[in-house]
Structure formats: structure tokens, C-alpha cells
Write an enzyme that holds these catalytic residues in place. Structure first.
Site, PDB file in Angstrom:
ATOM      1  CB  ILE A  89     -13.787  -0.586  -0.352  1.00 27.84           C
ATOM      2  CG1 ILE A  89     -13.254  -1.715   0.542  1.00 27.84           C
ATOM      3  CG2 ILE A  89     -15.093  -0.967  -0.980  1.00 27.84           C
ATOM      4  CD1 ILE A  89     -14.152  -2.052   1.740  1.00 27.84           C
ATOM      5  CB  ILE A 137       0.121   6.230   6.408  1.00 27.53           C
ATOM      6  CG1 ILE A 137       0.212   4.718   6.635  1.00 27.53           C
ATOM      7  CG2 ILE A 137       1.363   6.760   5.709  1.00 27.53           C
ATOM      8  CD1 ILE A 137       1.417   4.246   7.391  1.00 27.53           C
ATOM      9  N   GLY A 138      -1.555   8.875   7.208  1.00 24.30           N
ATOM     10  CA  GLY A 138      -1.829  10.304   6.999  1.00 24.30           C
ATOM     11  C   GLY A 138      -1.347  10.799   5.651  1.00 24.30           C
ATOM     12  CG  LEU A 139      -3.427  10.652   2.324  1.00 17.77           C
ATOM     13  CD1 LEU A 139      -4.292  11.697   1.609  1.00 17.77           C
ATOM     14  CD2 LEU A 139      -3.317   9.405   1.457  1.00 17.77           C
ATOM     15  CB  CYS A 195      -8.288  12.904   0.498  1.00 19.53           C
ATOM     16  SG  CYS A 195      -6.846  12.497  -0.428  1.00 19.53           S
ATOM     17  N   GLY A 237      -9.662  -5.273  -0.784  1.00 20.05           N
ATOM     18  CA  GLY A 237     -10.180  -5.311   0.582  1.00 20.05           C
ATOM     19  C   GLY A 237     -10.057  -6.740   1.077  1.00 20.05           C
ATOM     20  CB  THR A 260      -8.719   1.768   5.238  1.00 17.10           C
ATOM     21  OG1 THR A 260      -8.556   3.176   5.092  1.00 17.10           O
ATOM     22  CG2 THR A 260      -7.459   1.079   4.773  1.00 17.10           C
ATOM     23  CE  LYS A 302       1.120   7.023   1.770  1.00 19.59           C
ATOM     24  NZ  LYS A 302      -0.169   6.322   1.963  1.00 19.59           N
ATOM     25  CG  ASN A 353      -7.458   8.394  -1.827  1.00 18.33           C
ATOM     26  OD1 ASN A 353      -8.604   8.130  -1.451  1.00 18.33           O
ATOM     27  ND2 ASN A 353      -6.406   8.327  -1.037  1.00 18.33           N
TER      28      ASN A 353
HETATM   29  C1  LIG Z   1      -0.469   1.216   5.155  1.00 21.65           C
HETATM   30  C2  LIG Z   1      -1.561   1.572   4.184  1.00 21.65           C
HETATM   31  C3  LIG Z   1      -1.454   2.738   3.425  1.00 21.65           C
HETATM   32  C4  LIG Z   1      -2.457   3.076   2.515  1.00 21.65           C
HETATM   33  N1  LIG Z   1      -2.333   4.201   1.764  1.00 21.65           N
HETATM   34  C5  LIG Z   1      -3.275   4.504   0.828  1.00 21.65           C
HETATM   35  C6  LIG Z   1      -3.130   5.624  -0.040  1.00 21.65           C
HETATM   36  O1  LIG Z   1      -2.150   6.371   0.003  1.00 21.65           O
HETATM   37  N2  LIG Z   1      -4.122   5.857  -0.949  1.00 21.65           N
HETATM   38  C7  LIG Z   1      -5.223   5.053  -1.082  1.00 21.65           C
HETATM   39  O2  LIG Z   1      -6.088   5.293  -1.941  1.00 21.65           O
HETATM   40  N3  LIG Z   1      -5.384   3.954  -0.282  1.00 21.65           N
HETATM   41  C8  LIG Z   1      -4.443   3.678   0.659  1.00 21.65           C
HETATM   42  N4  LIG Z   1      -4.582   2.547   1.443  1.00 21.65           N
HETATM   43  C9  LIG Z   1      -5.767   1.681   1.255  1.00 21.65           C
HETATM   44  C10 LIG Z   1      -5.449   0.498   0.336  1.00 21.65           C
HETATM   45  O3  LIG Z   1      -5.075   0.943  -0.951  1.00 21.65           O
HETATM   46  C11 LIG Z   1      -6.673  -0.464   0.218  1.00 21.65           C
HETATM   47  O4  LIG Z   1      -7.750   0.258  -0.347  1.00 21.65           O
HETATM   48  C12 LIG Z   1      -7.118  -1.036   1.563  1.00 21.65           C
HETATM   49  O5  LIG Z   1      -6.002  -1.303   2.388  1.00 21.65           O
HETATM   50  C13 LIG Z   1      -7.954  -2.308   1.400  1.00 21.65           C
HETATM   51  O6  LIG Z   1      -7.218  -3.363   0.848  1.00 21.65           O
HETATM   52  P1  LIG Z   1      -6.484  -4.504   1.748  1.00 21.65           P
HETATM   53  O7  LIG Z   1      -7.488  -4.968   2.767  1.00 21.65           O
HETATM   54  O8  LIG Z   1      -6.083  -5.560   0.784  1.00 21.65           O
HETATM   55  O9  LIG Z   1      -5.317  -3.855   2.402  1.00 21.65           O
HETATM   56  C14 LIG Z   1      -3.594   2.211   2.362  1.00 21.65           C
HETATM   57  C15 LIG Z   1      -3.683   1.040   3.134  1.00 21.65           C
HETATM   58  C16 LIG Z   1      -2.696   0.712   4.035  1.00 21.65           C
HETATM   59  C17 LIG Z   1      -2.829  -0.567   4.821  1.00 21.65           C
END
Ligand SMILES: Cc1cc2nc3c(=O)[nH]c(=O)nc-3n(C[C@H](O)[C@H](O)[C@H](O)COP(=O)(O)O)c2cc1C
Length: 286
Positions: free
Chosen positions: A166, A54-56, A112, A217, A168, A28, A109
Site C-alpha cells: 500500500i 516530500i510532495g512528490l 497522488c 508497508g 502511506t 520515485k 501511483n
Molecule cells: C520518503 C518517502 C517518499 C515516498 N515517495 C513515494 C513516491 O514518490 N511514490 C509512491 O508511490 N510512494 C511513495 N512513498 C510510499 C512508499 O513507496 C511505500 O508505499 C510506503 O512508504 C509504505 O512502505 P514502507 O512502510 O515500507 O515505507 C514514499 C514513502 C516515503 C517514506
């Protein structure tokens, strides 16, 4: 094609058996200071995907390096650390502290909160990290930028070794009384609805830079992963699917072979970049 987890979608210490199915575990995002994250509820299901705020939440740099990293190393899986921050110096400091004998790459990342995603600042962050470490640097970009290929070219010129595409995309979900479901109001949308947008981002960034790309994604199946390869991805990361199916990494890897056979390609590598747009083909001299 390696199968990774998408950052923030798997706690490898809580679920080591899931992590061991992966070719690479991505942590994470770690920020300089610990973060509690947003107030609950911070996850919402929608008809179109998952919304999270989640807010990192993370233990912060010092605790991550002292406590989490040694335990993650014990898993015996190649490790990428996702680095976050609020200035180029934040990112560079963390990169300089990552031990190359324990960490295979840093994923920056660049989406942010409070970090400007304009091409210049993404490039500035990558350049600062490039000076701080010899580790391979993957720049994680957001498809919310009006021209993600331009950002990709800027980070490539600044020294990025690869791209993760990508993150979110921002969204809102409402309850029956028209109130936002998430305590924070807005969140990041993930899951299957992102796939066409992610394929587009991978495709234009592949054509613009030729850099190795980790595509993510909405990947749920081996066929999805193969489509990312066809658009130019070298590797694939699983995110939201892991919440519903912890066996997804092994399943997707198995399905990839069948998906290749059905599409008439020998391997995902053979499919890489096959899905060129007619627009691109017109640009290639005959
Ligand atoms: C619950 C959750 C927490 C995430 N936390 C991070 C994060 O800490 N850092 C980051 O770069 N992306 C974070 N992401 C984004 C994912 O790494 C990913 O880029 C995004 O969810 C798209 O992929 P997916 O559709 O397969 O989930 C998070 C996504 C989710 C759903």
C-alpha cells in the site's frame, strides 16, 4: 519472491550499491512537470513510524526521460517507472513515452495529491494507460479507500496487470509546543505501524482479483515479507527500512529462507495466499 524498493525510498543514482541488491528498482513518482516538493521539514520520526511530506519532488517527465532514465539503465537492474499526474491524460502520456526495451513495467501511483482516488477515476486512469502502452501496469492503491478490494477489481477490469499495496496513510505529528512538526502540517505515515493494514489490503485484494501483488508497508525482515506472501503477495517492496538499513534487501532475502523453514513452507511462493480468513473459507463450497 522478488525484492523491490518502494517508490521514493531509494535514490538509485546516489546509492547504486543498494539498488544492485534489488531484483527490480522502482523510481520515485515522475509527474509531467518538475516539482520542488514541500518546504522543509518534510520528514518526521514518530514513535509509530515515519511521517513524510516530500510532495512528490521530482525532475518532471522531460528531464527524467532525457537525463535520469539513461543513467538508471546503466545500473543494469530491471526498472519500473512510477508514474504520477493530475489527469488520466497525464498518466497515459508518460506511459506512451516509456521505452519497453529499457523499462520493465509502469507503476501507476493512484494516490497522488489532487487526484481523486474513487474507484471510477482509478479505473479511468488505468484504462487510458492500457491504451497507451503494452508495458505491464501495476496500480498502486491506497488503503485509505473504504473498500480497497472494490478499487482493485475496478482497476483489474480496466486492464491493470498487477497491484502495488500500500501507499502511506495520512498522519500528523506534533512537537512539544503542540505545533505540527512537518512544515506542511500533514504527511504520509510509513513503517512498521502500516504492516497490519497493508496485510489486510493485500489479503482482500488477492481474494478479489488474484492479480500479482507487490506487498509493502512496514516490511523490515524476511518474516515480514513471508507474511505478505501468506496474504497473497507475489513480490515484496522495502520502503522506510532502507533509510535505517541500506543492507536490508540482501538481509531480507537471506532471512526469507529461514522464515520459510520456521513456518514449515518450502518457499514464499508455497506460502502464497495460505492466510485465508475464516470468512473467506466459509464462502468456499465444501
Ligand atoms: C520518503 C518517502 C517518499 C515516498 N515517495 C513515494 C513516491 O514518490 N511514490 C509512491 O508511490 N510512494 C511513495 N512513498 C510510499 C512508499 O513507496 C511505500 O508505499 C510506503 O512508504 C509504505 O512502505 P514502507 O512502510 O515500507 O515505507 C514514499 C514513502 C516515503 C517514506
Amino acid at each position: 519472491m522478488r525484492i523491490l524498493n518502494a517508490s521514493g525510498c531509494l535514490d538509485a543514482l546516489a546509492a547504486p550499491d543498494v539498488a544492485r541488491q534489488l531484483d527490480v528498482f522502482v523510481t520515485k513518482t515522475v509527474t509531467p512537470l518538475p516539482r520542488e516538493g514541500s518546504a522543509p521539514p518534510r520528514i518526521a520520526e514518530t514513535a509509530h513510524g515515519m511521517l513524510n511530506a516530500i510532495g512528490l519532488a521530482n525532475p518532471g517527465r522531460e528531464r527524467f526521460l532525457a537525463e535520469h532514465l539513461p543513467r538508471l539503465c546503466e545500473l543494469g537492474i530491471p526498472l519500473w517507472v512510477s508514474v504520477g499526474g493530475f489527469s488520466a491524460d497525464d498518466y497515459a502520456e508518460m506511459c506512451s513515452r516509456l521505452p519497453p526495451e529499457e523499462v520493465e513495467a509502469a507503476e501507476l501511483n493512484l494516490s497522488c495529491p489532487n487526484v481523486d482516488e474513487a474507484a471510477d477515476s482509478a479505473a479511468e486512469i488505468v484504462a487510458a494507460c492500457r491504451h497507451a502502452t503494452e508495458l505491464p501496469l501495476y496500480a498502486k492503491l491506497s488503503a485509505a479507500h473504504p473498500d480497497v478490494a472494490e478499487v482493485a477489481q475496478a482497476v483489474a477490469a480496466a486492464g491493470a496487470d498487477g497491484l502495488s499495496l500500500i501507499n502511506t496513510l495520512r498522519g500528523v505529528a506534533l512537537d512539544g509546543l503542540l505545533r505540527p512538526v512537518l512544515a506542511r502540517g500533514r504527511g504520509g505515515l510509513s513503517g512498521p505501524s502500516l504492516k497490519p493494514l497493508a496485510l489486510h489490503a493485500v489479503s482482500v485484494c488477492h481474494e478479489a482479483t488474484g492479480l500479482p501483488i507487490v506487498g509493502m508497508g512496514g516490511i523490515q525482515t524476511g518474516r515480514d515479507a513471508l507474511e505478505f506472501a501468506a496474504c497473497g503477495a507475489l513480490d515484496a517492496a522495502l520502503g522506510t527500512v532502507l533509510f535505517a538499513d541500506p543492507g536490508a534487501p540482501a538481509r531480507v532475502r537471506q532471512e526469507l529462507a529461514a522464515a520459510c523453514a520456521a513456518a514449515g513452507v518450502a518457499s514464499p511462493e508455497d506460502a502464497r495466499g495460505l492466510a485465508k480468513s475464516p470468512e473467506t473459507e466459509r464462502k468456499v463450497p465444501a
